[in-house]
Design a protein around this motif. Structure first.
Motif, PDB file in Angstrom:
ATOM      1  N   ILE A   1       0.869  -1.162   0.000  1.00 27.88           N
ATOM      2  CA  ILE A   1       0.000   0.000   0.000  1.00 27.88           C
ATOM      3  C   ILE A   1       0.915   1.223   0.000  1.00 27.88           C
ATOM      4  O   ILE A   1       1.829   1.319   0.837  1.00 27.88           O
ATOM      5  CB  ILE A   1      -0.902   0.064   1.259  1.00 27.88           C
ATOM      6  CG1 ILE A   1      -1.616  -1.272   1.506  1.00 27.88           C
ATOM      7  CG2 ILE A   1      -1.874   1.231   1.177  1.00 27.88           C
ATOM      8  CD1 ILE A   1      -2.543  -1.721   0.424  1.00 27.88           C
ATOM      9  N   ALA A   2       0.681   2.152  -0.919  1.00 22.19           N
ATOM     10  CA  ALA A   2       1.533   3.337  -1.022  1.00 22.19           C
ATOM     11  C   ALA A   2       0.690   4.607  -0.971  1.00 22.19           C
ATOM     12  O   ALA A   2      -0.508   4.577  -1.256  1.00 22.19           O
ATOM     13  CB  ALA A   2       2.334   3.285  -2.326  1.00 22.19           C
ATOM     14  N   GLU A   3       1.350   5.707  -0.621  1.00 20.83           N
ATOM     15  CA  GLU A   3       0.674   7.005  -0.608  1.00 20.83           C
ATOM     16  C   GLU A   3       0.379   7.419  -2.045  1.00 20.83           C
ATOM     17  O   GLU A   3       1.260   7.405  -2.899  1.00 20.83           O
ATOM     18  CB  GLU A   3       1.572   8.066   0.027  1.00 20.83           C
ATOM     19  CG  GLU A   3       1.751   7.922   1.506  1.00 20.83           C
ATOM     20  CD  GLU A   3       2.668   8.996   2.072  1.00 20.83           C
ATOM     21  OE1 GLU A   3       2.906  10.010   1.403  1.00 20.83           O
ATOM     22  OE2 GLU A   3       3.154   8.780   3.189  1.00 20.83           O
ATOM     23  N   TYR A   4      -0.870   7.832  -2.257  1.00 15.18           N
ATOM     24  CA  TYR A   4      -1.265   8.277  -3.592  1.00 15.18           C
ATOM     25  C   TYR A   4      -0.625   9.619  -3.893  1.00 15.18           C
ATOM     26  O   TYR A   4      -0.607  10.527  -3.078  1.00 15.18           O
ATOM     27  CB  TYR A   4      -2.791   8.392  -3.707  1.00 15.18           C
ATOM     28  CG  TYR A   4      -3.216   8.908  -5.057  1.00 15.18           C
ATOM     29  CD1 TYR A   4      -3.301   8.039  -6.133  1.00 15.18           C
ATOM     30  CD2 TYR A   4      -3.485  10.250  -5.262  1.00 15.18           C
ATOM     31  CE1 TYR A   4      -3.668   8.505  -7.391  1.00 15.18           C
ATOM     32  CE2 TYR A   4      -3.848  10.726  -6.503  1.00 15.18           C
ATOM     33  CZ  TYR A   4      -3.932   9.849  -7.570  1.00 15.18           C
ATOM     34  OH  TYR A   4      -4.278  10.304  -8.807  1.00 15.18           O
ATOM     35  N   ASP A   5      -0.071   9.744  -5.086  1.00 14.66           N
ATOM     36  CA  ASP A   5       0.482  10.991  -5.584  1.00 14.66           C
ATOM     37  C   ASP A   5       0.527  10.869  -7.103  1.00 14.66           C
ATOM     38  O   ASP A   5       0.437   9.758  -7.647  1.00 14.66           O
ATOM     39  CB  ASP A   5       1.887  11.201  -5.013  1.00 14.66           C
ATOM     40  CG  ASP A   5       2.395  12.620  -5.197  1.00 14.66           C
ATOM     41  OD1 ASP A   5       1.598  13.505  -5.565  1.00 14.66           O
ATOM     42  OD2 ASP A   5       3.597  12.851  -4.959  1.00 14.66           O
TER      43      ASP A   5
ATOM     44  N   GLU B   1      10.141  -1.143   3.219  1.00 12.12           N
ATOM     45  CA  GLU B   1       9.813  -0.110   4.200  1.00 12.12           C
ATOM     46  C   GLU B   1      10.684   1.131   4.063  1.00 12.12           C
ATOM     47  O   GLU B   1      10.313   2.213   4.527  1.00 12.12           O
ATOM     48  CB  GLU B   1       9.915  -0.692   5.614  1.00 12.12           C
ATOM     49  CG  GLU B   1       8.848  -1.740   5.877  1.00 12.12           C
ATOM     50  CD  GLU B   1       9.032  -2.493   7.184  1.00 12.12           C
ATOM     51  OE1 GLU B   1      10.073  -2.303   7.850  1.00 12.12           O
ATOM     52  OE2 GLU B   1       8.119  -3.262   7.532  1.00 12.12           O
ATOM     53  N   ALA B   2      11.837   1.015   3.422  1.00 11.39           N
ATOM     54  CA  ALA B   2      12.723   2.162   3.214  1.00 11.39           C
ATOM     55  C   ALA B   2      12.203   3.107   2.123  1.00 11.39           C
ATOM     56  O   ALA B   2      12.677   4.238   2.005  1.00 11.39           O
ATOM     57  CB  ALA B   2      14.126   1.683   2.866  1.00 11.39           C
TER      58      ALA B   2
ATOM     59  N   VAL C   1       3.284   2.811   2.652  1.00  9.60           N
ATOM     60  CA  VAL C   1       2.567   2.993   3.906  1.00  9.60           C
ATOM     61  C   VAL C   1       2.545   1.694   4.697  1.00  9.60           C
ATOM     62  O   VAL C   1       2.768   1.673   5.903  1.00  9.60           O
ATOM     63  CB  VAL C   1       1.114   3.461   3.639  1.00  9.60           C
ATOM     64  CG1 VAL C   1       0.305   3.535   4.910  1.00  9.60           C
ATOM     65  CG2 VAL C   1       1.120   4.787   2.904  1.00  9.60           C
ATOM     66  N   ARG C   2       2.289   0.583   3.990  1.00 10.47           N
ATOM     67  CA  ARG C   2       2.111  -0.703   4.672  1.00 10.47           C
ATOM     68  C   ARG C   2       2.391  -1.829   3.690  1.00 10.47           C
ATOM     69  O   ARG C   2       2.156  -1.698   2.492  1.00 10.47           O
ATOM     70  CB  ARG C   2       0.683  -0.793   5.186  1.00 10.47           C
ATOM     71  CG  ARG C   2       0.360  -2.016   5.996  1.00 10.47           C
ATOM     72  CD  ARG C   2      -0.996  -1.910   6.697  1.00 10.47           C
ATOM     73  NE  ARG C   2      -2.105  -1.594   5.825  1.00 10.47           N
ATOM     74  CZ  ARG C   2      -2.803  -2.495   5.145  1.00 10.47           C
ATOM     75  NH1 ARG C   2      -2.499  -3.769   5.218  1.00 10.47           N
ATOM     76  NH2 ARG C   2      -3.819  -2.129   4.399  1.00 10.47           N
ATOM     77  N   THR C   3       2.882  -2.945   4.219  1.00 10.06           N
ATOM     78  CA  THR C   3       3.062  -4.144   3.412  1.00 10.06           C
ATOM     79  C   THR C   3       2.451  -5.332   4.138  1.00 10.06           C
ATOM     80  O   THR C   3       2.317  -5.328   5.355  1.00 10.06           O
ATOM     81  CB  THR C   3       4.557  -4.452   3.154  1.00 10.06           C
ATOM     82  OG1 THR C   3       5.195  -4.749   4.386  1.00 10.06           O
ATOM     83  CG2 THR C   3       5.248  -3.310   2.445  1.00 10.06           C
TER      84      THR C   3
END
Length: 163
Positions: free
Chosen positions: A70-74, A123-124, A129-131
């Motif tokens: 899950i990643a931050e939307y941009d 995570e780096a 956001v989450r895995t």
């Protein structure tokens, strides 16, 4: 793309070789035609290698890890984050997906230390956001050549629909 090309590609997948002699014998397509068409398929980018597939388990890469990311939307995040995920050592496949999960990442690793390093590398990435990672217990099917999953007629019909 026509039926002969599809038959040649299916023969390559089935036989595990790009040998014009073996493909010709398997398909009854003349060797010179097989050679010409394979060359053309490579030039057109349809075939990217000579199918020198490797048994990962024989190399000690026995652990398969499937991770939802899950990643931050941009703007353009799917390209930026996808490239960063793809660059991590051990990652073999990265898929940008629709739904609650942004990416599915598949890695083949040798031991727990490599798994730990993989998760740390995920995570780096600032945008992650989450895995959620799962270990594959048993591989039920791993077909490296998707054409083997279709009947010849199905593929021929799909390319005919494009024309």
């Amino acid at each position: 793309m026509d039926e002969r090309n599809v038959r040649i590609l299916q023969a390559v997948a089935e036989l595990g070789t790009g040998s014009p002699d073996e493909i010709s014998e398997y398909t009854d397509i003349p060797k010179s035609t097989v050679h010409y068409r394979l060359t053309k398929l490579k030039e057109d980018g349809v075939v990217s290698n000579d199918l020198l597939d490797v048994d990962l388990e024989a190399l000690g890469l026995e652990i398969t890890v499937v991770t939802e990311v899950i990643a931050e939307y941009d703007e353009q995040y799917h390209e930026d984050v996808g490239e960063q995920l793809a660059a991590i050592e051990g990652v073999n496949q990265v898929y940008f997906t629709m739904g609650d999960t942004d990416f599915i990442v598949i890695a083949h690793l040798a031991d727990r230390e490599m798994v730990h390093r993989l998760i740390s590398d995920y995570e780096a990435i600032d945008e992650v956001v989450r895995t959620s990672s799962q270990f594959v217990v048993e591989t039920v099917k791993d077909e490296p050549h998707p054409l083997n999953d279709f009947e010849l007629e199905t593929v021929v019909e799909s390319i005919a629909d494009e024309d």
